[in-house]
Design a protein around this motif. Structure first.
Motif, PDB file in Angstrom:
ATOM      1  N   PRO A 139      -4.463   3.723  -1.034  1.00  0.00           N
ATOM      2  CA  PRO A 139      -5.108   2.556  -0.415  1.00  0.00           C
ATOM      3  C   PRO A 139      -6.185   2.947   0.592  1.00  0.00           C
ATOM      4  O   PRO A 139      -7.042   2.125   0.925  1.00  0.00           O
ATOM      5  CB  PRO A 139      -3.940   1.849   0.266  1.00  0.00           C
ATOM      6  CG  PRO A 139      -2.943   2.929   0.559  1.00  0.00           C
ATOM      7  CD  PRO A 139      -3.054   3.863  -0.609  1.00  0.00           C
TER       8      PRO A 139
ATOM      9  N   ALA B 109       0.855  -1.190   0.000  1.00  0.00           N
ATOM     10  CA  ALA B 109       0.000   0.000   0.000  1.00  0.00           C
ATOM     11  C   ALA B 109       0.886   1.232   0.000  1.00  0.00           C
ATOM     12  O   ALA B 109       1.747   1.387   0.868  1.00  0.00           O
ATOM     13  CB  ALA B 109      -0.904  -0.013   1.229  1.00  0.00           C
TER      14      ALA B 109
ATOM     15  N   ALA C 105      -3.101  -5.330   3.384  1.00  0.00           N
ATOM     16  CA  ALA C 105      -1.749  -4.998   2.937  1.00  0.00           C
ATOM     17  C   ALA C 105      -0.731  -5.461   3.980  1.00  0.00           C
ATOM     18  O   ALA C 105      -0.881  -5.184   5.172  1.00  0.00           O
ATOM     19  CB  ALA C 105      -1.630  -3.504   2.697  1.00  0.00           C
TER      20      ALA C 105
ATOM     21  N   HIS D 238       3.075  -1.364   4.133  1.00  0.00           N
ATOM     22  CA  HIS D 238       2.436  -0.059   3.966  1.00  0.00           C
ATOM     23  C   HIS D 238       3.523   1.004   4.009  1.00  0.00           C
ATOM     24  O   HIS D 238       4.177   1.201   5.032  1.00  0.00           O
ATOM     25  CB  HIS D 238       1.405   0.188   5.061  1.00  0.00           C
ATOM     26  CG  HIS D 238       0.499   1.340   4.776  1.00  0.00           C
ATOM     27  ND1 HIS D 238      -0.729   1.502   5.373  1.00  0.00           N
ATOM     28  CD2 HIS D 238       0.632   2.409   3.947  1.00  0.00           C
ATOM     29  CE1 HIS D 238      -1.313   2.597   4.929  1.00  0.00           C
ATOM     30  NE2 HIS D 238      -0.491   3.178   4.064  1.00  0.00           N
TER      31      HIS D 238
ATOM     32  N   VAL E 176      -8.045  -3.132   1.333  1.00  0.00           N
ATOM     33  CA  VAL E 176      -6.610  -2.984   1.117  1.00  0.00           C
ATOM     34  C   VAL E 176      -5.910  -2.604   2.416  1.00  0.00           C
ATOM     35  O   VAL E 176      -4.858  -3.163   2.763  1.00  0.00           O
ATOM     36  CB  VAL E 176      -6.339  -1.937   0.025  1.00  0.00           C
ATOM     37  CG1 VAL E 176      -4.837  -1.645  -0.073  1.00  0.00           C
ATOM     38  CG2 VAL E 176      -6.873  -2.418  -1.320  1.00  0.00           C
TER      39      VAL E 176
END
Length: 507
Positions: free
Chosen positions: A120, A42, A130, A133, A126
């Motif tokens: 995101p 992300a 994820a 990140h 998401v």
């Protein structure tokens, strides 16, 4: 903190300063070399924070193409790239809701490759799923702050990659371009390291050891190296003796990192994957030169760290052939071997190992075959043979390495070429001094059969345990080598048992 320092891990990630666009590109490389199928990255940040620039650098690195066209997916919403692994780049700035992700094929992309997602925050899915990140902040490409949050598994990979970058920096190659080599059956990882004045190879082999008790016992009994000290000590010792091994540029033995000379990519096979007879013969003569001189078991690194080369003893030989009973036998028979069958197997192989008493022993490199031999055409004599992957070397029957070469498990070796290599080796050894040809021939047959038996088990295990079916294509070749070898009288008990069990019958 700048990228010139290794960031201290926080409870859930780390923060670093990216000084200039090249620093952002290097961070993208450091992510790319450890990303795999199933990863979801992300990418957060305001407009102009550098999200697409970072994604473009990462995708180009995954593709191995610095000129790859990577447009922003702001209007198309999604772009897919046939990288390794496949990557899909999403921009969620303009999506209307979670249902749009379904229409964009997000779930399939996440299951079959890795995904990069800009904006995101527009998707709860998401943000929840994820595993990496990255948030970029700052309005100037000359100085941005990168904050990274990771799941524990992803954190281990990313932090290891950043440790590699720190190691390269300490060795004077901090801005080098990193490119991973394709993975193989080994647990080690390799990268091609390039900058303006150097082309090197990085070995990444942390000393974690096998994870299960059974694997740990096997590794100990078979004397498999669990650290990089054996590789460094043997590389430097062999190089000092005039053999072509990768020159060690830098090493951090405690971290399991080695930076070494790149010997190129020209091997001993032609473009169609067929053996180049002259190069195989040169390799056999190189072995003869190695075996003609005693090689003590005590070796040291240039820093004075000592390593004792283990013996290829009966326990190691037996645990290796036992892989056939553990893995190939159930595949052939549809059941596990009984205790009586295991005892019969041990008895026939013990009779073979009894016959090896008194055979010549010296250093054996253990995996002396085409994937680990690089042709150094500009050099002379034995130095034309570049040696790789010898960290598991042992002191044992010298015939083992010649069998590994002449019955190359990944190449169709005609019987005529095998005979040519044997003849060249015997002649070179006889010229160098007294040589017991009949004794060597018996040891060659025994070691060729021992190695082929072991590899039958290993390749089935790679398929069934590790999900690598590509190794099954080698099984018919290995059985053909066994059929070629088992006619020697020293192997008569093994030949009879393998015939009874149907070991040599192709699937």
């Amino acid at each position: 903190m700048s990228q010139d320092e290794l960031p201290a891990p926080l409870a859930d990630g780390f923060t670093m300063m990216l000084e200039g666009e090249e620093a952002s590109h290097r961070l993208a490389q450091d992510f790319a070399v450890v990303m795999r199928t199933g990863d979801m990255l992300a990418l957060s940040g305001e407009l102009g924070a550098g999200k697409t620039t970072f994604a473009r650098a990462l995708l180009r690195h995954l593709a191995g193409d610095d000129a790859l066209e990577v447009p922003s997916p702001t209007y198309t919403l999604v772009q897919t790239y046939e990288t390794r692994p496949k990557a899909t780049h999403f921009d969620l700035y303009r999506i209307g809701g979670e249902d749009d992700l379904v229409e964009l094929g997000f779930e399939e992309a996440a299951e079959t490759g890795l995904v990069l997602v800009e904006w995101p925050e527009r998707s709860t899915l998401v943000m929840e799923e994820a595993n990496i990140h990255l948030t970029l902040s700052g309005d100037s490409p000359e100085r941005r702050e990168a904050t990274v949050l990771l799941t524990p598994e992803a954190a281990a990979r990313v932090e290891r990659s950043l440790a590699v970058r720190a190691f390269l920096r300490a060795a004077g190659h901090g801005t080098a371009h990193r490119r991973p080599f394709p993975a193989d059956a080994s647990a080690r990882r390799y990268e091609h390291i390039e900058n303006a004045d150097a082309s090197l190879v990085l070995m990444d082999a942390p000393a974690n050891g096998p994870v299960s008790d059974a694997a740990r016992l096997y590794a100990q009994t078979a004397h498999l190296a669990q650290e990089v000290l054996p590789f460094v000590a043997l590389a430097e010792t062999l190089e000092a003796r005039g053999f072509s091994t990768p020159h060690i540029v830098a090493a951090d033995l405690s971290a399991g990192l080695v930076l070494m000379e790149y010997l190129g990519d020209e091997g001993i096979l032609d473009a169609a994957g067929r053996p180049i007879a002259e190069r195989y013969e040169a390799a056999a003569l190189c072995l003869a030169e190695l075996h003609a001189r005693p090689f003590g078991r005590h070796v040291e690194t240039s820093d004075g760290l000592a390593y004792e080369i283990p013996d290829f003893d009966r326990a190691a030989m037996m645990v290796e052939v036992g892989l056939l009973v553990d893995w190939a036998f159930p595949r052939i028979k549809g059941r596990r071997a009984s205790e009586e069958e295991r005892a019969a197997f041990a008895n026939v192989w013990n009779s073979v190992f009894d016959a090896l008493a008194g055979t010549e022993t010296n250093l054996l490199l253990r995996d002396f075959h085409s994937p680990n031999i690089l042709w150094q055409g500009e050099r002379e004599g034995c130095r034309r043979i570049g040696l790789l992957d010898f960290q598991d070397a042992m002191i044992g029957p010298t015939a083992y390495d010649l069998a590994s070469l002449a019955q190359d498990v990944r190449v169709d070796m005609p019987a005529e070429l095998e005979a040519r290599l044997l003849a060249a080796y015997r002649a070179a050894r006889s010229t160098a001094g007294p040589f017991d040809t009949p004794g060597f021939d018996a040891a060659y047959a025994a070691m060729a059969a021992q190695r082929a038996t072991k590899i039958l088990g290993i390749f089935v295990r790679l398929h069934e345990r590790d999900g690598k079916p590509q190794y099954l294509r080698h099984l018919p070749r290995i059985r053909a080598y066994l059929r070629r070898t088992l006619g020697h009288p020293v192997l008569a008990p093994v030949a009879a048992l393998y015939e009874e069990w149907g070991i040599l019958a192709d699937d």
